[in-house]
Design a protein around this motif. Structure first.
Motif, mmCIF file in Angstrom:
data_model
loop_
_atom_site.group_PDB
_atom_site.id
_atom_site.type_symbol
_atom_site.label_atom_id
_atom_site.label_comp_id
_atom_site.label_asym_id
_atom_site.label_seq_id
_atom_site.Cartn_x
_atom_site.Cartn_y
_atom_site.Cartn_z
ATOM 1 N N ILE A 45 0.831 -1.210 0.000
ATOM 2 C CA ILE A 45 0.000 0.000 0.000
ATOM 3 C C ILE A 45 0.862 1.255 0.000
ATOM 4 C CG2 ILE A 45 -1.663 1.368 1.315
ATOM 5 C CD1 ILE A 45 -2.971 -1.199 2.186
ATOM 6 N N ASP A 46 1.849 1.287 0.922
ATOM 7 C CA ASP A 46 2.640 2.508 1.044
ATOM 8 C C ASP A 46 3.840 2.531 0.101
ATOM 9 O OD1 ASP A 46 0.864 3.214 2.986
ATOM 10 O OD2 ASP A 46 2.080 2.461 4.645
ATOM 11 N N GLY A 47 4.070 1.412 -0.583
ATOM 12 C CA GLY A 47 5.164 1.380 -1.536
ATOM 13 C C GLY A 47 6.549 1.382 -0.899
ATOM 14 N N TRP A 48 6.627 0.956 0.372
ATOM 15 C CA TRP A 48 7.941 0.884 1.020
ATOM 16 C C TRP A 48 8.752 -0.241 0.404
ATOM 17 C CZ3 TRP A 48 7.967 1.560 7.064
ATOM 18 C CH2 TRP A 48 7.407 2.818 7.379
ATOM 19 N N LYS A 66 12.818 -1.658 4.316
ATOM 20 C CA LYS A 66 12.318 -0.662 5.264
ATOM 21 C C LYS A 66 11.159 -1.243 6.085
ATOM 22 C CE LYS A 66 10.703 4.113 5.265
ATOM 23 N NZ LYS A 66 9.972 5.082 4.425
ATOM 24 N N ALA A 67 10.296 -2.012 5.410
ATOM 25 C CA ALA A 67 9.163 -2.622 6.118
ATOM 26 C C ALA A 67 9.664 -3.583 7.191
ATOM 27 C CB ALA A 67 8.252 -3.334 5.130
ATOM 28 N N VAL A 68 10.728 -4.323 6.863
ATOM 29 C CA VAL A 68 11.264 -5.276 7.834
ATOM 30 C C VAL A 68 11.942 -4.534 8.981
ATOM 31 C CG1 VAL A 68 12.923 -7.154 8.175
ATOM 32 C CG2 VAL A 68 11.423 -7.155 6.186
ATOM 33 N N ASP A 69 12.526 -3.374 8.692
ATOM 34 C CA ASP A 69 13.094 -2.554 9.776
ATOM 35 C C ASP A 69 12.014 -2.217 10.802
ATOM 36 O OD1 ASP A 69 15.656 -2.449 8.931
ATOM 37 O OD2 ASP A 69 15.449 -0.553 7.810
ATOM 38 N N GLU A 70 10.880 -1.709 10.296
ATOM 39 C CA GLU A 70 9.799 -1.315 11.205
ATOM 40 C C GLU A 70 9.287 -2.527 11.974
ATOM 41 O OE1 GLU A 70 6.115 1.664 10.637
ATOM 42 O OE2 GLU A 70 5.732 -0.301 9.753
ATOM 43 N N LEU A 71 9.117 -3.621 11.249
ATOM 44 C CA LEU A 71 8.639 -4.867 11.852
ATOM 45 C C LEU A 71 9.586 -5.328 12.970
ATOM 46 C CD1 LEU A 71 6.735 -7.517 11.332
ATOM 47 C CD2 LEU A 71 8.709 -8.323 10.064
ATOM 48 N N SER A 72 10.899 -5.315 12.675
ATOM 49 C CA SER A 72 11.875 -5.792 13.658
ATOM 50 C C SER A 72 11.847 -4.932 14.916
ATOM 51 C CB SER A 72 13.287 -5.755 13.086
ATOM 52 O OG SER A 72 13.333 -6.327 11.829
ATOM 53 N N GLU A 73 11.775 -3.618 14.695
ATOM 54 C CA GLU A 73 11.777 -2.705 15.843
ATOM 55 C C GLU A 73 10.607 -3.024 16.777
ATOM 56 O OE1 GLU A 73 14.027 -0.622 16.965
ATOM 57 O OE2 GLU A 73 15.134 -1.539 15.287
#
Lengths: 300, 444, 283
Positions: free
Chosen positions: B422-425, B429-436
């Protein structure tokens, strides 16, 4: 029980009323207390208690951190802003415009008016679910017709975040436009005919009549209505929940659905309350201003 | 006098509404996908009522609703006596047991422990943080693993045969997206290749994404309970798995509404032939056609093994064990236990599971050995049994770290897919947010 | 001359187009509901403008409860009626008395009471769902239809008080005074003077209370559990999670469920219009 209670009360108070000393409450005030009892009981048990409980839940400071840290929260605020600003503005401007149509004389217009009220009179759940089915991008009527007629895949009306918000706002307008249009129609019908006649004698065209006669006469109603609907739109849960469920991936939530979601899907009542309370900076001033306006109008 | 009678009528009417039946056993159960499933439970309930002379009240909800109702009732201190939902074992049970919210079921399970398979029994033996002791805080009753289904007739309509379907992970999915979908569309059918659900309002994507993670060998939590998502090798595999998962969505090979499918929309979409392939954690999809269209059930829908992982090894079956829960605050714990003892008797639970048409696997060897499962000529049930018996069985990460339940509650994986589609990440980057977020939730 | 004749014609044409657009906009979702209700169950996915073979069989299925989801249709519809009726009675009991006290007895605290009602009227109901759930739990009412009845009455009463208060002015004060001189107690004035003269407004607020109750989904879902006690909207919501998706049947139930408020509205329309104009936003 109530009758004998009333009789007792009456006997008591009449005695005091006849007595010399001025009682704390007059005869009528005691009766007023008695008459206000049902509402007062309801208010204490089911309005003030829940509100106090909500305030108690909101004292959990960690809930604020949880809510603000959620990436969805900023999106939700933005959606709420869009919903309120676009939804309310569009709805009220349309209502104002359509009221010009519905004040016209004529049988056909009466009939259209009677049908026009239907979205408001029909319950939310079947009508919104009907729209949900109609807008389904895979098998809904709209996209199927688009495919049949133009051979194109229509947009994902409900599952693309932007189209989703647009659909939500459209449904909200569909549902509530009739109500506010009728309010404005009622207000316009109350304007004395003589005002228009004298305006016409002064050579005013229809636009000028609207500007110098109609609008000043209903400006008050229009403003009050806009404020009222702003408040209630903040609480519109059904248009969102029944249409997109807040999805895809929570992108179409407003504060109302997000708060309910925290509380009843994640069992986080505190976060739910905190989310809803983010609307207080708009809600509280509106309630204060409106209370004053409505009371002033009522007394006048 | 007439007015008085009118008021009396109103009062009587009002009084009937206040009669909240005080049942001896309140059951909140997730609706089956067909009425027979619910009737089967009601049958056992009726038997229990007859044997004990007590009354039971069963309420059926749809899957998300059961969770919502129970979660809030628990918070309000008024949980039901007994409840089942698909999400409990993965999203709630481990943490509820730890917080001491569940009733100890040891006296139900211990006497019949030898009747259970070891794995499912172990999955209910949970740590209570209040007492710092382990006990049986849930009652395992069925197990399930995700399956792959496709429409054979659509495959053939596209000009291919079953032998053409690739057996490796990426070629398998690409086949439906790049070969079958265009062929069908060329014929004027508005059909998508793969129904790739990724919604946060359904649990199904959680199952399917984990299956993909496992196929790619991405072990996010190791058996010691350590979060490993920051390990470069694991991270690489996670990214590869998510890329593969997002590919059908990004390439418009998945129905656009799949990003917002609720628990049954995947079934609805597939059953109405809006997509050719779908993944689902039970056999509910073919089973809903079993009675209505036996021919379609047998000959047109296929349930096939998962394609092999990128390393060429068979993709493991991810097993989750479904549980019935009783709460510490449940008003009638003893009645709940007596009901469960009755339910778990093979002569009761056996027929009950058969009534579902074999939607899922039993957890008792005696039941699994039944010819209904072992010698079936039912193509779908046979495929399910093969999943359980012929490939490696792996539990979900919750088995290693109870806090992983919160990852499911917050639907972090679906949100990561959302970031990508959806956001085109970038997946990175998506995995960064997920990991955090995962580090915060798992406290590491 | 020609231009003069042409302009009204143009205006007429514009009005016709506008009227048609308004009708299309208003009726499309309702039309969709109606045609889906006439579509054979298996063909709900066709997305057609008109079904190939319209059938009334869906109505038979719903009315005879011949479907798993609809096996309690009449009972649940009955619950909706019961909740609407009972909450309406409570709304009357609380709002008629309170409005009488505020407008006719005029105690010193009248302003305060009316203020409380007004503020409650303005708060969106959704915002109180969370504490309401807890509060109903603490009263031991969760799962009982009483919880829903009280909730609806709580949210409808302030509005009713407000509207009644606005319209009470139309009852001449001299009538009260005359009755008082004749020795009538406030209770008698309430019953014999106030109530009969307020009937049009009472009809209006009653209709509003019933429609509010008929619409309620969120609270009904949260507060009720047992299939025998839920109201019809909660059952309709469950259709969202059925994979055989008999949406035509859902739409039949929807059409049937929509009829009572629509009829009620048309019957009480004149009264409600007055209630709207005077109560909700008096200029």
């Amino acid at each position: 029980m109530t009758l004998s209670g009333a009789a007792l009360l009456q006997a008591n108070s009449s005695r005091k009323w006849l007595g010399s000393g001025r009682p704390l409450l007059s005869f009528k005030e005691k009766w007023a207390l008695f008459f206000l009892m049902p509402f007062a009981t309801m208010f204490v048990a089911f309005v003030s208690y829940p509100i106090l409980y909500a305030l108690f839940l909101a004292t959990d400071r960690s809930a604020y951190t949880r809510v603000i840290a959620d990436p969805i929260y900023a999106r939700t605020l933005w959606n709420t802003f869009l919903f309120i600003v676009i939804g309310v503005m569009l709805k009220m401007l349309l209502a104002l415009g359509l009221s010009s149509f519905f004040v016209l004389p004529g049988r056909a217009i009466r009939i259209i008016a009677a049908l026009f009220i239907l979205p408001w009179a029909v319950p939310h759940i079947p009508s919104i679910l009907s729209i949900r089915w109609m807008l389904n991008s895979e098998w809904g009527m709209i996209n199927n017709l688009l495919f049949q007629m133009f051979g194109i895949d229509g947009p994902a009306w409900l599952t693309n975040p932007s189209f989703g918000m647009a659909s939500i706002i459209t449904v909200h307008i569909w549902k509530y436009l009739p109500f506010w249009t009728m309010i404005l129609v009622a207000a316009r019908l109350g304007i004395p005919k003589e005002l228009y006649e004298s305006a016409r004698i002064d050579g005013a065209g229809s636009m000028q009549q609207f500007r110098y006669v109609t609008f000043p006469a209903i400006a008050n109603v229009f403003l009050t209505s806009t404020m009222l609907t702003t408040i209630w739109s903040l609480g519109d849960f059904n248009s969102i929940y029944l249409l997109t469920g807040g999805g895809p991936m929570e992108r179409t939530n407003t504060l109302a659905t997000m708060g309910i979601r925290y509380a009843f899907r994640h069992a986080d009542f505190q976060a739910g309350i905190v989310t809803l309370m983010s609307a207080l900076p708009i809600l509280v001033p509106l309630v204060i201003v409106l209370t004053r306006r409505l009371r002033r109008n009522a007394d006048a | 006098m007439r007015r008085f009678r009118a008021w009396l009528a109103v009062a009587a009417l009002v009084a009937t509404t206040s009669a909240v039946a005080a049942a001896d056993l309140t059951i909140w159960w997730t609706k089956g996908t067909n009425p027979q499933e619910d009737d089967a439970l009601k049958g056992v309930v009726a038997l229990w009522e007859k044997q004990t002379g007590k009354t039971a009240e069963v309420s059926f909800y749809t899957t998300g609703d059961t969770e919502a109702k129970v979660v809030t009732a628990l918070k309000a201190g008024s949980p039901p006596d007994l409840t089942f939902d698909f999400g409990y074992d993965l999203a709630y049970t481990p943490t509820w047991a730890y917080d001491g919210l569940l009733a100890d079921m040891s006296d139900v399970l211990e006497p019949i422990a030898d009747q259970f398979q070891k794995g499912p029994l172990q999955s209910a033996y949970l740590l209570n943080g209040k007492t710092n002791k382990r006990a049986y805080y849930a009652v395992p009753w069925v197990q399930m693993t995700p399956h792959v289904h496709y429409w054979k007739d659509l495959l053939e309509k596209a000009g291919y045969t079953e032998a053409d379907v690739p057996k490796q992970w990426q070629p398998f999915f690409d086949f439906w997206c790049e070969k079958v979908q265009p062929a069908l569309r060329a014929k004027g059918d508005r059909i998508y290749g793969v129904g790739q659900g990724s919604s946060t309002s359904s649990n199904d994507p959680f199952f399917n994404i984990h299956l993909a993670l496992n196929a790619f060998g991405a072990q996010v939590v190791n058996p010691d309970g350590q979060l490993q998502i920051s390990d470069p090798e694991v991270r690489k595999r996670v990214i590869a798995a998510l890329d593969s998962y997002a590919k059908p969505i990004l390439s418009k090979c998945s129905p656009p509404d799949a990003v917002n499918w609720n628990g049954v929309d995947d079934n609805v979409s597939f059953l109405n032939k809006k997509n050719v392939v779908v993944m689902n954690p039970t056999l509910s999809i073919p089973l809903s056609l079993q009675a209505k269209s036996p021919d379609v059930y047998r000959n047109e829908i296929r349930t096939v093994p998962w394609p092999d992982g990128p390393d060429g090894k068979p993709t493991p079956a991810m097993i989750s064990v479904k549980q019935v829960l009783v709460f510490r605050d449940s008003p009638h714990i003893d009645n709940a236990k007596s009901f469960l003892k009755l339910l778990l008797q093979p002569e009761n639970i056996g027929p009950m599971l058969k009534a579902t048409g074999g939607r899922w696997m039993p957890v008792m060897p005696k039941l699994i050995e039944d010819p209904f499962y072992t010698q079936t000529d039912d193509p779908h049930r046979a495929a399910m049994v093969r999943q359980f018996t012929q490939v490696q069985n792996v539990p979900y990460p919750q088995a290693y770290n109870r806090l992983y339940a919160k990852v499911m509650q917050e639907q972090l994986w679906q949100k990561a897919i959302g970031r990508i589609v959806i956001d085109g990440w970038t997946t990175d980057k998506a995995v960064d947010e997920l990991s955090e977020r995962m580090k915060v939730l798992l406290g590491s | 001359m020609q231009e003069l004749a042409f302009r009204p014609l143009l205006r007429q044409a514009a009005l016709i187009v506008l009227g048609a657009l308004i009708l299309l906009w208003t009726l499309l979702p309702l039309y969709h509901m109606l045609i889906l209700s006439l579509t054979p169950v298996g063909e709900g996915f066709a997305g057609k403008l008109w079904p190939d073979a319209p059938t009334l069989d869906n109505y038979r299925i719903v009315l005879t409860q011949d479907n798993y989801y609809l096996s309690r249709f009449w009972l649940q519809l009955g619950n909706s009626v019961l909740v609407a009726f009972t909450s309406c009675v409570i709304v009357f009991a609380c709002s008629l008395t309170a409005s009488f006290a505020i407008t006719r007895l005029r105690p010193r605290f009248a302003g305060f009471a009316s203020h409380l009602a007004l503020v409650t009227y303005l708060v969106p109901a959704t915002f109180l769902a969370i504490p309401f759930y807890q509060v109903m739990g603490s009263y031991g009412l969760l799962g009982s239809r009483w919880a829903l009845i009280i909730t609806i009455a709580t949210f409808a009463t302030p509005y009713a008080i407000w509207v009644l208060q606005q319209n009470a002015g139309s009852v001449p004060r001299e009538l009260d005074e005359a009755a008082e001189i004749d020795g009538a107690s406030p209770w008698q004035i309430f019953r014999l003077v106030y109530l009969p003269l307020m009937v049009p407004t009472i009809v209006a607020v009653g209709a509003f209370a019933v429609m509010l109750s008929w619409n309620e989904y969120l609270y009904a879902f949260l507060l009720l559990s047992d299939e025998d006690r839920i109201t019809l909207p909660v059952m309709l919501g469950q259709f969202l999670s059925d994979d055989s998706a008999p949406w035509p049947l859902l739409m039949v139930s929807g059409v049937l469920y929509s009829l009572p408020p629509a009829i009620l509205y048309f019957l009480a329309r004149r009264y409600m219009a007055a209630g709207l104009a005077a109560g909700s936003v008096k200029g």
